[in-house]
Design an enzyme around this catalytic site. Sequence first.
Site, mmCIF file in Angstrom:
data_model
loop_
_atom_site.group_PDB
_atom_site.id
_atom_site.type_symbol
_atom_site.label_atom_id
_atom_site.label_comp_id
_atom_site.label_asym_id
_atom_site.label_seq_id
_atom_site.Cartn_x
_atom_site.Cartn_y
_atom_site.Cartn_z
ATOM 1 N N HIS A 53 5.627 -15.676 4.801
ATOM 2 C CA HIS A 53 4.175 -16.086 5.267
ATOM 3 C C HIS A 53 3.462 -13.833 5.343
ATOM 4 O O HIS A 53 2.852 -13.461 5.336
ATOM 5 C CB HIS A 53 3.147 -16.046 6.538
ATOM 6 C CG HIS A 53 3.454 -17.871 6.255
ATOM 7 N ND1 HIS A 53 2.737 -18.533 5.667
ATOM 8 C CD2 HIS A 53 4.185 -18.314 7.140
ATOM 9 C CE1 HIS A 53 2.716 -19.310 5.766
ATOM 10 N NE2 HIS A 53 4.122 -19.849 6.609
ATOM 11 N N ASN A 126 -1.318 -24.408 8.039
ATOM 12 C CA ASN A 126 -1.482 -24.713 6.323
ATOM 13 C C ASN A 126 -2.534 -25.242 5.575
ATOM 14 O O ASN A 126 -3.646 -25.710 6.090
ATOM 15 C CB ASN A 126 -0.074 -25.136 6.226
ATOM 16 C CG ASN A 126 1.607 -23.956 6.418
ATOM 17 O OD1 ASN A 126 1.189 -22.911 6.180
ATOM 18 N ND2 ASN A 126 2.337 -24.619 7.012
#
Length: 496
Positions: A53, A126
Site C-alpha cells: 500500500h 479494501n
Amino acid sequence: MSQRLTTTAGATVPSNETSKTAGPRGPLLLEDYQLIEKLAHQNRERIPERVVHAKGWGAQGTFTVTHDITQYTCADLFSEVGKKTEVLSRWSTVAGEQGAADAERDVRGFSLKFFTEQGNWDMVGNNTPIFFVRDAYKFPDFIRTQKRHPKTNLRSPEAMFDFWAGQPESVHQVTILMSDRGIPKNPMHMNGYGSHTFSMWNKDGVRHWVKFHFRTHQGHKTYTNEEAERLIGSTRDSYQEDLFNAIEAGEYPKWTLFIQVMPEQEAETCGFNPFDLTKVWPHSDYPLIEVGELEMNRNPENYFQFVENAAYSPSNVVPGIGFSPDKMLQARIFAYADAHRYRLGTHYEALPANAPKADVHHYHKDGAMRFFRNDTGNPNAYYEPNQYEDAPRADPAVQEPPMKIDAEAFRHPQVITDEDFVQPRKLYAEVLSDDERKRLHQNMAGAMAPCSDSVKERWYAVLGRVHPDYEKGVREASESQPAIPVTDSTPVTAAE
C-alpha cells in the site's frame, strides 16, 4: 512584512542564495551550518515507503450517524442519530511502489481513521469484501509474489499464478481482481469493506459479529485494460488528480456505512466459517443495516504530514467495537502497528495525522523522537500501580465481554473443499453478465500470458473446480494471446 526565514532552531537566516566560502572560488567552510542543515534535512526528507500500500491518496472529512444501532454497540461514535465524527481517509494500491501508476489492475486499500471521543477507531480494509488467503502464515509469501523478482527486479505473473494455484481459496479474490472492478476509475467510484469479521457489543454486554460495508454514492466506474493503458501513458497520478480536484471543486465524495450482523451463537451453526476472510456473508441471510454517511470534504494542507504519516491499524478499536477469531485479523492486529513503529518511529501515534482528539494517558517511556511531555502530569507517576490519585488508572467499566473460542491450540491443516468454490461459482455463473465473463477471460489470459505451461495448467485446474466454462473461457482466451518466451527468471510486466 513577510515572515523571516529561520533555521530549525529559530535563528534568522541572513542568506539563502550562496554558501559561505574562503573566497569567491571556494572552498566551502564547514562552519556554514545553515548549508549543512539544509543538505542534512534533504537527505532525510524521505521515510521508508510502506511495504504494501505504498502509493496512496487521502482526504479529511466527517462521518454522520443516520440510523440507530445502539442495540448492537455501545461505541460512543454511534451513540445517537446526527452525531458527527472527524475522519482521515487513505486509499491505496497494494503492490505498486510510490512511483507506480494509479490506474493499475490491483486491489485497493480503503482505510478510515475515526477520531472519536473514546479514542481512534481505524477501519482498515479494501475495496473488496474478501482477500486472497485466510491464514496469516501465507501473507508474507503472497506479498512477495506481488513485488519484484529477486533476479529480474520485475513483476512476475509466474510467481503470482503459481502461488494462487497453490492456494485455491484465492480464486474468489482473483476473479474479482480480473473482473471489470479490477481497475476502479478512482477512489470515489469504489466501495470500501472491513473485509474481516469484527465484533460489537452493546451496553448489556451482548456481542454480535459484524461486517462493515461503505457503499459509494458516486456509482461504480472502472477502466478496461486498454483504457487504463492509454491513461497511464498520459498521467501516472490520475487518482490523486481526480480526488484532489473534485474536493477542491466542492464535489465531495460520499459513502453510506452499512453493517451485516450475526448473533454470536449463530457462528457455531451457520453453513460456513464466518471468520474465513475468503468468504462473504450472503445478504439474503444477513441483510445490510444502514448506519451513517461518510463525506470526505477537505484536502490535507500537507500531503506528507497527513497522508504519508497516516498510520492505520485494526488494533485501534474503541469500547463497543472488537475483534473476532479471524486468523488474518488476529495477525494484522500485531503486524500493522509494528510496521508503523518501524517506518515512522516509536511514537508514531503522536504525529498530527494519528494523534487522538480524546485525552491520552499512558506510561510508555522515552525512546527516539519523544517530542511531547514525558510524564502523565505527575512526574512521580511513571509506573503503575502507584499511590497517586491523579495517576492514570484502568477502567473496568469498558471491559469487553468474554469471547467464546475453541479450546484446542493446534496447527489445523488447511483443507480445500467445494465450499471454497461455491461463492466464486455463484459470482461467475450468476452475478457476472456474458460480456463481463468474456472480459474476465481476456483479462486473466493477458495476465497469465508470460506464465509457464505448468503454472497455467495448475491454474486452469482451479478454475475448473469453480465452473467448467470458466476454465474453458480462459483457456480459449489464452490460446489467442501472442506467445511470450518463458525462462526461469522471465522478464515480465505488471498483471494488467
